[in-house]
Scaffold this motif. Structure first.
Motif, mmCIF file in Angstrom:
data_model
loop_
_atom_site.group_PDB
_atom_site.id
_atom_site.type_symbol
_atom_site.label_atom_id
_atom_site.label_comp_id
_atom_site.label_asym_id
_atom_site.label_seq_id
_atom_site.Cartn_x
_atom_site.Cartn_y
_atom_site.Cartn_z
ATOM 1 N N ASN A 3 -2.018 1.351 38.932
ATOM 2 C CA ASN A 3 -1.347 2.362 38.102
ATOM 3 C C ASN A 3 -1.440 3.744 38.733
ATOM 4 O OD1 ASN A 3 -0.696 0.417 36.202
ATOM 5 N ND2 ASN A 3 -2.598 0.725 35.038
ATOM 6 N N GLN A 4 -2.580 4.062 39.337
ATOM 7 C CA GLN A 4 -2.726 5.351 39.999
ATOM 8 C C GLN A 4 -1.779 5.475 41.189
ATOM 9 O OE1 GLN A 4 -4.468 8.021 39.274
ATOM 10 N NE2 GLN A 4 -5.344 7.156 37.396
ATOM 11 N N ARG A 5 -1.634 4.387 41.944
ATOM 12 C CA ARG A 5 -0.701 4.426 43.078
ATOM 13 C C ARG A 5 0.737 4.626 42.600
ATOM 14 N NH1 ARG A 5 -3.986 0.185 45.288
ATOM 15 N NH2 ARG A 5 -2.464 -1.357 44.556
ATOM 16 N N LYS A 6 1.108 3.913 41.531
ATOM 17 C CA LYS A 6 2.460 4.091 40.995
ATOM 18 C C LYS A 6 2.678 5.522 40.514
ATOM 19 C CE LYS A 6 3.137 -0.692 39.464
ATOM 20 N NZ LYS A 6 3.342 -1.583 38.305
ATOM 21 N N LEU A 7 1.670 6.092 39.841
ATOM 22 C CA LEU A 7 1.787 7.463 39.357
ATOM 23 C C LEU A 7 1.917 8.444 40.505
ATOM 24 C CD1 LEU A 7 1.763 9.403 36.966
ATOM 25 C CD2 LEU A 7 -0.727 9.417 37.078
ATOM 26 N N GLN A 8 1.118 8.260 41.564
ATOM 27 C CA GLN A 8 1.188 9.177 42.706
ATOM 28 C C GLN A 8 2.536 9.055 43.406
ATOM 29 O OE1 GLN A 8 -1.131 11.419 43.374
ATOM 30 N NE2 GLN A 8 0.211 12.254 44.963
ATOM 31 N N THR A 9 3.061 7.824 43.468
ATOM 32 C CA THR A 9 4.394 7.645 44.061
ATOM 33 C C THR A 9 5.454 8.371 43.249
ATOM 34 O OG1 THR A 9 3.698 5.480 44.882
ATOM 35 C CG2 THR A 9 6.063 5.931 44.830
ATOM 36 N N GLU A 10 5.359 8.285 41.916
ATOM 37 C CA GLU A 10 6.322 8.980 41.053
ATOM 38 C C GLU A 10 6.209 10.492 41.214
ATOM 39 O OE1 GLU A 10 9.405 9.179 38.257
ATOM 40 O OE2 GLU A 10 8.575 7.478 39.370
#
Length: 626
Positions: A3-10
């Protein structure tokens, strides 16, 4: 972790979009200020608005991340948020400059750097314009009220109110004319701005409280502008100035066709006309080129005279407190003043046309509002008619349902009476059968008694045999014959004794609705259907069919008995069978309420579920014992 990786990508994707949007915003921002025409500038301003909208949406996303707890390091997000807000402020400046017109109050104030005295005069003129606009709004409202009161027959019934509105209208127009003249006097430096400040409070009180009883009692129209001393000023009438300008225009046209020798006369006529006219202070007048001296200030909006004079000469021309008849007219200054006057008149005509258009729009809006009101009234009337019709239909349906219910009750009563009569007939028939059986048993007992009496008689004769013998042989032979006769009669009676079947009538099947059928079909029902054990093997549908289509037969009785064994109960009011689907929710001495299964024999011929049904015990058929 995912989830953190997805958030940072966004977040990285949004930041990339912000960088691209800021770069595109800066390019369009430079095009706005490098545009040559106003149309191009407005076009670039529209594109700039689209880009700032995109940045605002990205800013909202960034704000949501900042306010949340998912992102730990928020420094970068705060920097991009401030960057977008900086671009928003820059767009506000561009939008304000684009919307500001060249000849508007803000545009003129921005172009000209006025000294404190001119600024005070401009502020006073602006305030007078605002008061005039407020009074014009009141005039529009009063005109609308007069039109409303005069509609239809209201012109006679609302005569007093219309007269009162006309008085208010005349008062408003009086003040508008006065304030327009005062504005021109302030522009021409005939009245100082500090002197106009003395009537500010009275005018504001007039705008706020006009029409109230206390204000109208103390209202004095004549003494409203005494402090300004308008009567002491040398003011001309508008009509006379207009006529003078028209006559001068005719003279100029005649002089243009004359020879060069008559040009001196033309100049002298122009100078005499200009010298004979008093400077315009209150009212409006048309001016011809060269008819206004260069040293005379032309009334324009917010210091237009000063800007015009400064553009046409090296310094502002002094404004004389009184008209100078023999003042020399400078051609350049006169031409510029004339252009300003013409432009002002065109603006005034546009303003008048705009006011007329606004009045027309207000009138059309009022007509539209009245039309909508009529449509609403018509819709309400139709709705009321539909409501009345629906109530009538409901009443008719209720009456029809009541009639149907009464008919069902009457039919139920008739059925109950028939059932009572059938029960009485069956009981009477049973009693008759019992009486017949008792009579037969009594007859048998009498015959038996007679036989036994003969038998006892024979025994008695035998016991007294010596006596009979002694009596004589003829008597002994007679007693023996009698005994034999009694015994033979007793045997015959026992052989021919009647049974219970002898009292019943022989059954013969007669179809109710005979129809020609092949002779090979069975013509008489099978006697197996008289056996109650057969009905235990039949299904529920078969039992219901026998119950509803074999009325008044022994098979109907057996079918009802079997249904009651299967926990079905007959409702005498609805003439159908009910069975509990679950335990009742409410149980009293008079009824029980809950979910039931009932058999629909009228419409669907099947079992249905009825929720929240109230089964009254008074309608329960309980005469049939299981």
């Amino acid at each position: 972790m995912s989830n953190q990786r997805k958030l940072q990508t966004e977040i990285d994707r949004v930041i990339k979009k912000v960088d691209e949007g800021v770069e595109l915003f800066d390019d369009i921002y430079e095009k706005v200020y490098s545009a040559d025409t106003q149309n191009q500038k407005e076009k670039y301003e529209t594109e700039l608005k689209k880009e700032i909208k995109k940045l605002q949406r990205l800013r909202d996303q960034i704000k949501s991340w900042i306010s949340g707890s998912e992102v730990k390091d928020k420094v970068q997000l705060l920097e991009y948020r401030r960057l977008i807000e900086t671009k928003m402020e820059a767009f506000k400046v561009v939008e304000k400059e684009t919307k500001t017109k060249t000849f508007s109050k803000e545009g003129l104030a921005r172009q000209e750097k006025l000294d404190p005295e001119e600024q005070k005069k401009a502020d006073t003129v602006n305030w007078i314009g605002e008061v005039i606009e407020q009074i014009n709004n009141k005039i529009d409202e009063t005109d609308l009220e007069i039109e409303t009161l005069s509609a239809g027959k209201g012109k006679k019934t609302n005569k007093n109110q219309i007269e009162e509105c006309n008085e208010h209208l005349a008062s408003h127009k009086f003040h508008v004319n006065k304030l327009e003249g005062i504005a021109r006097l302030v522009r021409n430096d005939r009245i100082s701005a500090e002197l106009v400040d003395q009537v500010k409070e009275d005018l504001e009180y007039y705008v706020e409280s006009h029409g109230e009883d206390e204000f109208m009692m103390a209202y004095d129209e004549e003494g409203f502008y005494e402090e300004l001393g308008l009567d002491d000023l040398d003011v001309v009438n508008v009509d006379r100035v207009t006529q003078a300008s028209v006559s001068s225009k005719k003279k100029d046209d005649d002089a243009s066709s004359a020879t060069s020798g008559s040009k001196k006369e033309k100049r002298s006529s122009k100078s005499s006309t200009a010298s004979s006219m008093i400077p315009l202070t209150i009212g409006r007048a048309k001016a011809k080129k060269g008819s206004i001296p260069s040293n005379e200030a032309t009334p324009t909006k917010i210091g237009r005279a000063n800007s015009t004079a400064s553009s046409s000469s090296s310094g502002p021309a002094p404004i004389a407190p009184a008209p100078t008849p023999k003042a020399p007219a400078a051609p350049a200054g006169g031409g510029a003043s004339m252009a300003a006057v013409l432009k002002r008149e065109s603006e005034e005509r546009q303003k008048a046309a705009l006011q007329a258009q606004q009045q027309e729009q207000a009138r059309q809006a009022e007509l539209l509002r009245q039309q909508q009101l009529k449509q609403q009234q018509e819709a309400q009337r139709l709705q009321q008619q539909q409501e009345v019709l629906r109530q009538q239909q409901q009443q008719a349906a209720q009456a029809e349902a009541l009639k149907r219910q009464q008919a069902q009750q009457l039919l139920e009563q008739q059925r109950q009476q028939q059932a009572v009569q059938q029960d009485a007939a069956a009981k009477q028939k049973l009693l008759q059968q019992q009486a017949t059986r008792q009579q037969a048993q009594a007859q048998q007992q009498n015959v038996l008694n007679v036989g036994l009496s003969g038998l006892s008689l024979g025994n008695a004769v035998g016991s007294n045999a010596p006596t009979a013998i002694s009596a004589g042989p003829s008597q002994l032979a007679g007693g023996k014959d009698a005994t034999e006769r009694y015994l033979s009669a007793l045997n015959d009676s026992f052989m021919q004794i009647p049974t219970g079947a002898d009292n019943e009538r022989q059954r013969s099947y007669t179809p109710r609705n005979p129809y020609p059928c092949p002779s090979c079909y069975p013509s008489v029902p099978s006697p197996i259907f008289d056996n109650p054990a057969v009905f235990e093997k039949l299904g529920t549908d078969a039992l219901f069919f026998i119950f509803y289509y074999a009325q008044g037969t022994h098979q109907q009785y057996l079918a009802a008995k079997e249904l009651k064994k299967q926990s079905w109960r007959y409702h005498k009011k609805y003439m159908t069978w009910f069975q509990r689907h679950e335990e009742p929710t409410v149980t009293t001495d008079e009824y029980e309420q809950g979910t039931y299964i009932y058999f629909d024999y009228e419409t669907g011929w099947g079992q249905r579920i009825k929720q929240d049904f109230r089964f009254e015990y008074s309608f329960l058929e309980d005469s049939l014992s299981v």
